[in-house]
Design a protein around this motif. Structure first.
Motif, short mmCIF file in Angstrom:
data_model
loop_
_atom_site.label_atom_id
_atom_site.label_comp_id
_atom_site.label_asym_id
_atom_site.label_seq_id
_atom_site.Cartn_x
_atom_site.Cartn_y
_atom_site.Cartn_z
N ALA A 127 38.22 29.94 7.71
CA ALA A 127 38.41 28.89 8.73
C ALA A 127 37.52 27.70 8.40
O ALA A 127 36.53 27.81 7.68
CB ALA A 127 38.05 29.43 10.10
N PRO A 128 37.82 26.50 8.94
CA PRO A 128 36.98 25.32 8.71
C PRO A 128 35.59 25.53 9.25
O PRO A 128 35.31 26.46 10.01
CB PRO A 128 37.72 24.21 9.49
N ALA A 129 34.67 24.62 8.89
CA ALA A 129 33.29 24.71 9.33
C ALA A 129 33.21 24.67 10.84
O ALA A 129 34.10 24.19 11.50
CB ALA A 129 32.49 23.54 8.74
N ALA A 130 32.11 25.19 11.38
CA ALA A 130 31.95 25.28 12.83
C ALA A 130 32.08 23.92 13.47
O ALA A 130 31.72 22.90 12.90
CB ALA A 130 30.56 25.87 13.14
N ALA A 131 32.58 23.94 14.71
CA ALA A 131 32.83 22.68 15.41
C ALA A 131 31.56 21.88 15.63
O ALA A 131 31.59 20.68 15.76
CB ALA A 131 33.51 22.96 16.75
N SER A 132 30.41 22.56 15.71
CA SER A 132 29.18 21.85 16.01
C SER A 132 28.65 21.04 14.84
O SER A 132 27.73 20.26 14.99
CB SER A 132 28.10 22.85 16.44
N ALA A 133 29.23 21.22 13.64
CA ALA A 133 28.73 20.51 12.47
C ALA A 133 29.57 19.28 12.18
O ALA A 133 30.76 19.39 11.90
CB ALA A 133 28.73 21.43 11.24
N PRO A 134 29.02 18.06 12.26
CA PRO A 134 29.80 16.88 11.94
C PRO A 134 30.13 16.81 10.47
O PRO A 134 29.55 17.51 9.64
CB PRO A 134 28.85 15.74 12.36
N ALA A 135 31.09 15.97 10.11
CA ALA A 135 31.52 15.85 8.72
C ALA A 135 30.34 15.43 7.86
O ALA A 135 29.54 14.58 8.23
CB ALA A 135 32.65 14.84 8.61
N ALA A 136 30.23 16.03 6.68
CA ALA A 136 29.13 15.72 5.79
C ALA A 136 29.26 14.32 5.21
O ALA A 136 30.35 13.79 5.03
CB ALA A 136 29.08 16.75 4.65
N VAL A 137 28.09 13.70 4.92
CA VAL A 137 28.11 12.39 4.29
C VAL A 137 28.77 12.51 2.92
O VAL A 137 28.51 13.44 2.15
CB VAL A 137 26.67 11.85 4.15
N GLY A 138 29.66 11.58 2.59
CA GLY A 138 30.35 11.66 1.32
C GLY A 138 31.58 12.53 1.37
O GLY A 138 32.18 12.82 0.35
N SER A 139 31.97 12.98 2.57
CA SER A 139 33.16 13.80 2.72
C SER A 139 34.38 13.05 2.24
O SER A 139 34.44 11.82 2.28
CB SER A 139 33.32 14.22 4.18
N ALA A 140 35.40 13.80 1.81
CA ALA A 140 36.63 13.17 1.33
C ALA A 140 37.48 12.67 2.48
O ALA A 140 38.51 12.04 2.25
CB ALA A 140 37.42 14.17 0.49
N HIS A 141 37.08 12.92 3.70
CA HIS A 141 37.85 12.50 4.86
C HIS A 141 37.06 11.48 5.67
O HIS A 141 35.83 11.44 5.63
CB HIS A 141 38.20 13.70 5.74
N ALA A 142 37.78 10.66 6.38
CA ALA A 142 37.13 9.66 7.23
C ALA A 142 36.34 10.34 8.34
O ALA A 142 36.72 11.41 8.81
CB ALA A 142 38.18 8.74 7.83
N ARG A 143 35.24 9.71 8.74
CA ARG A 143 34.51 10.20 9.91
C ARG A 143 35.38 9.96 11.13
O ARG A 143 36.25 9.10 11.15
CB ARG A 143 33.19 9.47 10.05
N GLY A 144 35.10 10.72 12.18
CA GLY A 144 35.88 10.60 13.39
C GLY A 144 35.37 9.51 14.31
O GLY A 144 34.67 8.58 13.88
N ALA A 145 35.72 9.63 15.57
CA ALA A 145 35.34 8.62 16.57
C ALA A 145 35.27 9.28 17.93
O ALA A 145 35.72 10.41 18.14
CB ALA A 145 36.36 7.49 16.58
N VAL A 146 34.70 8.55 18.88
CA VAL A 146 34.70 8.96 20.28
C VAL A 146 35.85 8.21 20.95
O VAL A 146 35.87 6.98 20.97
CB VAL A 146 33.37 8.62 20.97
N LEU A 147 36.80 8.95 21.49
CA LEU A 147 37.94 8.34 22.18
C LEU A 147 37.77 8.58 23.68
O LEU A 147 37.70 9.71 24.14
CB LEU A 147 39.25 8.95 21.70
N ILE A 148 37.72 7.48 24.43
CA ILE A 148 37.59 7.56 25.89
C ILE A 148 38.90 7.10 26.50
O ILE A 148 39.33 5.97 26.31
CB ILE A 148 36.43 6.68 26.39
N LEU A 149 39.55 8.01 27.23
CA LEU A 149 40.82 7.71 27.89
C LEU A 149 40.56 7.54 29.38
O LEU A 149 39.94 8.40 30.01
CB LEU A 149 41.82 8.85 27.66
N ALA A 150 41.02 6.44 29.97
CA ALA A 150 40.73 6.16 31.37
C ALA A 150 41.85 5.33 31.98
O ALA A 150 42.70 4.78 31.28
CB ALA A 150 39.39 5.42 31.51
#
Length: 404
Positions: free
Chosen positions: A219-242
Motif C-alpha cells: 500500500a502507499p505510504a501512511a497518510a500522515s507522511a507528506p510527499a517527499a521533497v523531489g517527489s515525481a508528483h506535484a505537492r497537494g493543496a488545502v481545499l476549503i469548500l464553503a
C-alpha cells in the motif's frame, strides 16, 4: 451573564440596514454606530470603539472599506460580513436562523442552535416545520431512527384490534396511505424477506472476511507522511469548500495560518453574485499570506491563497499543480498530500468524493455542525464516518500534518 458587545453597523440606508439593525437588537448587540461606509470617516468609526463591526457588503461599500483597515485589522475587533442583497430578502425562518448565528458571533460561541435543542443533524423535522440546515440535501441515517422507534414502541398507547396479529415492529404497523390495511398474513412474502436478509448478512460477513485477509504490504505510504521533497508528483493543496455562512469560518482559518505555511490554499466559496474579486479583497484583510484570484495556467504556489471561481479546477502538469479551465477541482488534487475542509454551506454532493480522497490519504474534515449556518455537508460527512471541529481545530489538524 453574557456581556453586551458594542457593535458598529456599516450599511447603506435601506432594507438590508433595517433588517440587520433588527437582528442585532434581537441578538443582544449594543449598536454604538450606524453609518453608510461610503461616507463614513475612519476617525468616526475608530472613536466609537466597537468590539464588533457588522458590514452589509455591496459594490459601493466594498471599495470604501480600505480606509477602515486600521479598525478592521485590529485583532481585538470581530468583523462580520453579510451580503446586503441576502440581508434585504431574509425573512421568517431564515431570518431567525441568521439571528441565532449573529447571537453566537456576538457571544463568542460556536453554537448556533436554538436554546434547548440537540444538534440538528441528530433530529428529524417536525410535521409542518422546515428541515434544519443540517438536514437539507443530506442523507439521514435512518437506521438510528429505526432503532430508537423499536425501543420506544412498547411505551406507545394503543387500542388492540380484534384478531390483530402480534405486533413485531412499529414499522410493521405504519402505512404511507391513510387507513390502508396492512397485510401481515402473507407468509410467502415474510419468508422471502427473511431469506433476503439472511443472504445480505452472509454477503456482508464474506466481505468482512475478505477485507481482513487482504495484504496491504504494497500500500502507499501512511497518510500522515507528506510527499517527499523531489517527489515525481506535484505537492497537494488545502481545499476549503464553503457556501452560505462559510466566509466567517474561512476567515478564521486564514487568520490562524502562519506565514510559513507550506501548501497552497484553494478556496471554493459559492457566491450568489459571483463577485470573486471582492472575496479576494475580503480575505486579504484576514491573513498575512498573499491572496489571489486563481487564473487558468497559473501554478498553485505554496504559501499562497487562491480564490477559485467555479469554472476552474486543478491538474498536475510538469510536477506542479496548475489551475485549468473546465477541469475538476476536488478530483484534481493529489490525495496523499492534500487536505479538504467542508465548511458551512458547502455542497453535500462533494462528500463522497472527499471521503474517497480520505481513503487515499487526504486529511478530510468538516466544520462542527453546531457552528454552521448551513451544516448539510458537515452532517453528511459525519454520517459517513468523517470528523468535524471548529475552525481553530481544523487549523491545528493542518499544522500537525504540515508543520510550518
Amino acid at each position: 451573564m453574557t456581556e453586551t458587545r458594542r457593535v458598529a453597523l456599516l450599511a447603506r440606508p435601506g432594507e438590508a440596514c433595517e433588517r440587520l439593525r433588527a437582528a442585532l437588537a434581537e441578538a443582544g448587540g449594543e449598536i454604538v454606530l450606524e453609518a453608510d461606509p461610503s461616507t463614513l470617516a475612519a476617525e468616526t468609526l475608530r472613536a466609537s470603539s466597537p468590539q464588533v463591526v457588522l458590514i452589509a457588503l455591496e459594490p459601493s461599500v466594498e471599495v470604501a472599506l480600505d480606509r477602515f483597515d486600521s479598525v478592521l485589522g485590529d485583532p481585538s475587533v470581530a468583523v462580520i460580513f453579510d451580503e446586503a442583497e441576502l440581508a434585504a430578502r431574509r425573512t421568517g425562518w431564515d431570518a431567525a436562523r441568521w439571528t441565532r448565528h449573529l447571537r453566537a458571533k456576538l457571544s463568542g460561541s460556536d453554537d448556533v442552535l436554538p436554546p434547548g435543542r440537540e444538534p440538528e443533524h441528530d433530529m428529524l423535522p417536525l410535521p409542518g416545520r422546515p428541515p434544519s440546515p443540517g438536514q437539507r440535501d443530506a442523507d439521514v441515517p435512518l437506521a438510528s431512527f429505526a432503532n430508537e422507534a423499536e425501543t420506544v414502541a412498547p411505551q406507545v398507547p394503543s387500542e388492540p384490534v380484534v384478531g390483530e396479529p402480534k405486533r413485531a415492529s412499529i414499522f410493521g404497523e405504519l402505512s404511507l396511505v391513510d387507513d390502508a390495511p396492512v397485510d401481515t398474513t402473507d407468509a410467502a412474502a415474510t419468508a422471502s424477506n427473511e431469506a433476503a436478509d439472511a443472504l445480505f448478512k452472509n454477503d456482508l460477513e464474506d466481505l468482512q472476511r475478505r477485507i481482513a485477509a487482504m495484504d496491504f504490504s504494497d500500500a502507499p505510504a501512511a497518510a500522515s507522511a507528506p510527499a517527499a521533497v523531489g517527489s515525481a508528483h506535484a505537492r497537494g493543496a488545502v481545499l476549503i469548500l464553503a457556501g452560505i455562512g462559510g466566509p466567517d469560518a474561512v476567515r478564521q482559518i486564514l487568520t490562524a495560518l502562519p506565514q510559513t505555511f507550506s501548501l497552497p490554499v484553494l478556496i471554493s466559496q459559492r457566491l450568489d453574485g459571483g463577485r470573486y474579486d471582492r472575496l479576494v479583497q475580503q480575505m486579504a484583510r484576514a491573513t498575512s499570506l498573499p491572496v489571489h484570484l486563481a487564473e487558468a495556467g497559473v501554478v498553485a504556489a505554496g504559501g499562497n491563497i487562491y480564490i477559485v471561481p467555479p469554472e476552474l479546477g486543478v491538474a498536475e502538469s510538469d510536477n506542479t499543480l496548475r489551475f485549468v479551465a473546465n477541469a475538476p477541482l476536488l478530483a484534481g488534487l493529489p490525495a496523499s498530500d492534500s487536505a479538504i475542509f467542508l465548511l458551512s454551506g458547502s455542497d453535500p454532493a462533494t462528500v463522497d468524493a472527499a471521503m474517497a480522497h480520505a481513503a487515499r490519504g487526504a486529511l478530510v474534515a468538516g466544520q462542527a455542525p453546531e457552528g454552521c449556518y448551513d451544516g448539510a455537508a458537515p452532517n453528511a460527512l459525519i454520517a459517513r464516518g468523517g470528523n468535524a471541529g471548529s475552525p481553530a481545530d481544523l487549523v491545528q489538524q493542518l499544522l500537525k500534518r504540515w508543520p510550518a
